[in-house]
Design a protein around this motif. Structure first.
Motif, PDB file in Angstrom:
ATOM      1  N   VAL A  24       0.841  -1.205   0.000  1.00 60.12           N
ATOM      2  CA  VAL A  24       0.000   0.000   0.000  1.00 60.12           C
ATOM      3  C   VAL A  24       0.871   1.247   0.000  1.00 60.12           C
ATOM      4  N   ALA A  25       1.859   1.296   0.883  1.00 59.89           N
ATOM      5  CA  ALA A  25       2.714   2.481   0.988  1.00 59.89           C
ATOM      6  C   ALA A  25       3.587   2.661  -0.254  1.00 59.89           C
ATOM      7  N   GLY A  26       4.154   1.580  -0.761  1.00 65.17           N
ATOM      8  CA  GLY A  26       5.044   1.671  -1.912  1.00 65.17           C
ATOM      9  C   GLY A  26       4.331   1.841  -3.232  1.00 65.17           C
ATOM     10  N   GLY A  27       3.109   1.342  -3.328  1.00 60.51           N
ATOM     11  CA  GLY A  27       2.398   1.364  -4.593  1.00 60.51           C
ATOM     12  C   GLY A  27       1.409   2.499  -4.757  1.00 60.51           C
ATOM     13  N   SER A  28       1.285   3.351  -3.765  1.00 58.31           N
ATOM     14  CA  SER A  28       0.333   4.453  -3.838  1.00 58.31           C
ATOM     15  C   SER A  28       0.966   5.672  -4.501  1.00 58.31           C
ATOM     16  N   ALA A  29       0.168   6.374  -5.292  1.00 60.23           N
ATOM     17  CA  ALA A  29       0.661   7.617  -5.891  1.00 60.23           C
ATOM     18  C   ALA A  29       0.958   8.609  -4.775  1.00 60.23           C
ATOM     19  N   LYS A  30       2.109   9.248  -4.843  1.00 57.02           N
ATOM     20  CA  LYS A  30       2.506  10.205  -3.810  1.00 57.02           C
ATOM     21  C   LYS A  30       2.093  11.634  -4.159  1.00 57.02           C
ATOM     22  N   ALA A  31       1.718  11.840  -5.417  1.00 57.55           N
ATOM     23  CA  ALA A  31       1.202  13.134  -5.856  1.00 57.55           C
ATOM     24  C   ALA A  31       0.418  12.904  -7.144  1.00 57.55           C
ATOM     25  N   TRP A  32      -0.689  13.619  -7.304  1.00 61.00           N
ATOM     26  CA  TRP A  32      -1.443  13.557  -8.555  1.00 61.00           C
ATOM     27  C   TRP A  32      -2.279  14.823  -8.703  1.00 61.00           C
ATOM     28  N   ILE A  33      -2.654  15.109  -9.948  1.00 63.82           N
ATOM     29  CA  ILE A  33      -3.474  16.291 -10.220  1.00 63.82           C
ATOM     30  C   ILE A  33      -4.298  16.083 -11.481  1.00 63.82           C
ATOM     31  N   ASN A  34      -5.505  16.580 -11.458  1.00 58.03           N
ATOM     32  CA  ASN A  34      -6.347  16.747 -12.643  1.00 58.03           C
ATOM     33  C   ASN A  34      -6.515  18.251 -12.752  1.00 58.03           C
ATOM     34  N   MET A  35      -5.964  18.840 -13.828  1.00 60.70           N
ATOM     35  CA  MET A  35      -5.997  20.305 -13.924  1.00 60.70           C
ATOM     36  C   MET A  35      -6.472  20.787 -15.284  1.00 60.70           C
ATOM     37  N   ASN A  36      -7.024  21.979 -15.262  1.00 58.31           N
ATOM     38  CA  ASN A  36      -7.387  22.685 -16.479  1.00 58.31           C
ATOM     39  C   ASN A  36      -6.176  23.510 -16.868  1.00 58.31           C
ATOM     40  N   GLY A  37      -5.610  23.252 -18.030  1.00 56.62           N
ATOM     41  CA  GLY A  37      -4.408  23.953 -18.457  1.00 56.62           C
ATOM     42  C   GLY A  37      -4.679  25.149 -19.352  1.00 56.62           C
ATOM     43  N   THR A  38      -5.941  25.531 -19.541  1.00 53.74           N
ATOM     44  CA  THR A  38      -6.253  26.684 -20.385  1.00 53.74           C
ATOM     45  C   THR A  38      -6.394  27.932 -19.531  1.00 53.74           C
ATOM     46  N   GLY A  39      -6.087  29.090 -20.116  1.00 57.38           N
ATOM     47  CA  GLY A  39      -6.159  30.336 -19.351  1.00 57.38           C
ATOM     48  C   GLY A  39      -5.183  30.283 -18.190  1.00 57.38           C
ATOM     49  N   THR A  40      -5.675  30.572 -16.998  1.00 56.82           N
ATOM     50  CA  THR A  40      -4.873  30.410 -15.788  1.00 56.82           C
ATOM     51  C   THR A  40      -5.039  28.973 -15.319  1.00 56.82           C
ATOM     52  N   PRO A  41      -3.975  28.163 -15.321  1.00 59.02           N
ATOM     53  CA  PRO A  41      -4.109  26.767 -14.921  1.00 59.02           C
ATOM     54  C   PRO A  41      -4.693  26.635 -13.509  1.00 59.02           C
ATOM     55  N   ALA A  42      -5.594  25.669 -13.352  1.00 59.62           N
ATOM     56  CA  ALA A  42      -6.244  25.467 -12.062  1.00 59.62           C
ATOM     57  C   ALA A  42      -6.491  23.984 -11.834  1.00 59.62           C
ATOM     58  N   ALA A  43      -6.286  23.543 -10.599  1.00 61.24           N
ATOM     59  CA  ALA A  43      -6.526  22.142 -10.236  1.00 61.24           C
ATOM     60  C   ALA A  43      -8.016  21.908 -10.060  1.00 61.24           C
TER      61      ALA A  43
END
Length: 134
Positions: A24-43
């Motif tokens: 669980v600890a080794g296989g979990s994503a340590k960072a992720w994001i779904n963001m809008n990259g148009t205009g001013t980028p926002a998560a």
């Protein structure tokens, strides 16, 4: 006072489906994001991401809250173009600079008709990172 819970295996509420905590600890994503990259980028949603820096068209830096221990962490990208009239283009995403505290990413397109590569802000960018945190 801090507490520490030490376990080797996790199971569901019925006592089934066990999994080692190291997995669980080794296989979990340590960072992720779904963001809008148009205009001013926002998560839209994220984990362990503190901010996004807009470096220009199709060029953003995702800054982590907790840094990775080394730059040897793994990254997965998914970019979705939401538009019409560009069926001859293939969307691309890549990283130009990976640091322990951030990753600089580029988005754009490859024009299949003429072979040009162009930077482009994209409506949906997704990045997930695996590795050991500092």
């Amino acid at each position: 006072m801090t507490s520490e819970l030490r376990v080797n295996t996790l199971k569901d509420a019925s006592g089934n489906n066990s999994i080692a905590t190291s997995f669980v600890a080794g296989g979990s994503a340590k960072a992720w994001i779904n963001m809008n990259g148009t205009g001013t980028p926002a998560a839209r949603d994220s984990f362990n991401v503190g901010s996004i820096t807009d470096n220009g068209t199709g060029d953003q830096t995702v800054n982590y809250v907790n840094s990775f221990g080394t730059v040897n962490y793994a990254v997965t990208h998914y970019t979705a173009f939401q538009g019409t009239g560009q069926l001859h283009n293939n969307r691309i995403t890549g990283s130009s600079n990976k640091a322990t505290g951030s990753i600089r990413v580029a988005t754009g397109f490859v024009n299949g008709t003429v072979g040009n590569i162009g930077a482009e802000d994209v409506a949906e960018n997704n990045y997930a990172n695996w590795g050991n945190l500092a």
